[in-house]
Design a protein around this motif. Structure first.
Motif, PDB file in Angstrom:
ATOM      1  N   SER A   1     -22.500  56.714   2.289  1.00 25.36           N
ATOM      2  CA  SER A   1     -21.410  57.545   1.765  1.00 25.36           C
ATOM      3  C   SER A   1     -20.620  58.222   2.878  1.00 25.36           C
ATOM      4  O   SER A   1     -19.484  58.638   2.670  1.00 25.36           O
TER       5      SER A   1
ATOM      6  N   LEU B   1     -18.704  47.326  -4.508  1.00 26.19           N
ATOM      7  CA  LEU B   1     -18.220  46.860  -5.808  1.00 26.19           C
ATOM      8  C   LEU B   1     -17.718  47.996  -6.689  1.00 26.19           C
ATOM      9  O   LEU B   1     -16.775  47.818  -7.452  1.00 26.19           O
ATOM     10  N   SER B   2     -18.342  49.156  -6.591  1.00 25.16           N
ATOM     11  CA  SER B   2     -17.934  50.259  -7.471  1.00 25.16           C
ATOM     12  C   SER B   2     -16.714  51.013  -6.939  1.00 25.16           C
ATOM     13  O   SER B   2     -15.882  51.460  -7.721  1.00 25.16           O
ATOM     14  N   LEU B   3     -16.602  51.166  -5.633  1.00 30.15           N
ATOM     15  CA  LEU B   3     -15.489  51.913  -5.034  1.00 30.15           C
ATOM     16  C   LEU B   3     -14.923  51.165  -3.828  1.00 30.15           C
ATOM     17  O   LEU B   3     -15.006  51.641  -2.685  1.00 30.15           O
ATOM     18  N   PRO B   4     -14.330  49.998  -4.017  1.00 32.64           N
ATOM     19  CA  PRO B   4     -13.881  49.217  -2.856  1.00 32.64           C
ATOM     20  C   PRO B   4     -12.782  49.898  -2.047  1.00 32.64           C
ATOM     21  O   PRO B   4     -12.719  49.731  -0.833  1.00 32.64           O
TER      22      PRO B   4
ATOM     23  N   THR C   1     -23.422  47.862  -4.138  1.00 32.31           N
ATOM     24  CA  THR C   1     -22.989  48.802  -5.169  1.00 32.31           C
ATOM     25  C   THR C   1     -21.824  49.646  -4.674  1.00 32.31           C
ATOM     26  O   THR C   1     -20.858  49.876  -5.405  1.00 32.31           O
ATOM     27  N   ALA C   2     -21.899  50.098  -3.442  1.00 34.94           N
ATOM     28  CA  ALA C   2     -20.806  50.904  -2.876  1.00 34.94           C
ATOM     29  C   ALA C   2     -19.517  50.093  -2.806  1.00 34.94           C
ATOM     30  O   ALA C   2     -18.446  50.580  -3.185  1.00 34.94           O
TER      31      ALA C   2
ATOM     32  N   TYR D   1     -12.556  52.972  -1.338  1.00 33.29           N
ATOM     33  CA  TYR D   1     -13.107  54.067  -0.544  1.00 33.29           C
ATOM     34  C   TYR D   1     -13.713  53.592   0.774  1.00 33.29           C
ATOM     35  O   TYR D   1     -14.061  54.388   1.622  1.00 33.29           O
TER      36      TYR D   1
ATOM     37  N   ARG E   1     -16.390  45.242   4.979  1.00 32.23           N
ATOM     38  CA  ARG E   1     -17.634  44.941   4.270  1.00 32.23           C
ATOM     39  C   ARG E   1     -18.824  44.890   5.209  1.00 32.23           C
ATOM     40  O   ARG E   1     -19.909  45.345   4.865  1.00 32.23           O
TER      41      ARG E   1
END
Length: 105
Positions: A74, A21-24, A18-19, A26, A31
């Protein structure tokens, strides 16, 4: 405990994916580091929660695992390096007043 461990692994994979895919933009660190951090933090926090709660509340352990994994993942986020954003520096050396003049006696 085996089912809970699989749930912790799944939580870690979901948080990491999710991290990414939503904010690549950042997560420039890669990966593998992002997914590894999400996975390991979900596993460790889930196991700690399991033993702290004496295995009495597996749903709470999974929730704690998800929260800890999201928080620790995060930490890797670098919004200042995202495309289209300039890093905001407090002390820019080329601005007037950035250098303090010292009096020599």
């Amino acid at each position: 405990m085996l089912v809970e461990t699989l749930a912790f692994v799944l939580v870690g994979l979901v948080v990491g994916a999710t991290a990414l895919l939503s904010l690549p933009a950042y997560f420039p660190s890669g990966r593998a580091l992002t997914m590894g951090t999400a996975l390991v933090s979900a596993l460790l926090s889930g196991v700690i929660a399991h033993f702290a709660l004496n295995g009495a509340a597996p749903a709470a352990g999974v929730a704690i695992s998800a929260t800890a994994s999201a928080l620790l993942t995060s930490v890797l986020a670098r919004p200042d390096l995202a495309a289209g954003r300039r890093p905001a520096h407090r002390h820019h050396p080329h601005r007037a007043g950035a250098h303090h003049r010292h009096r020599h006696a």
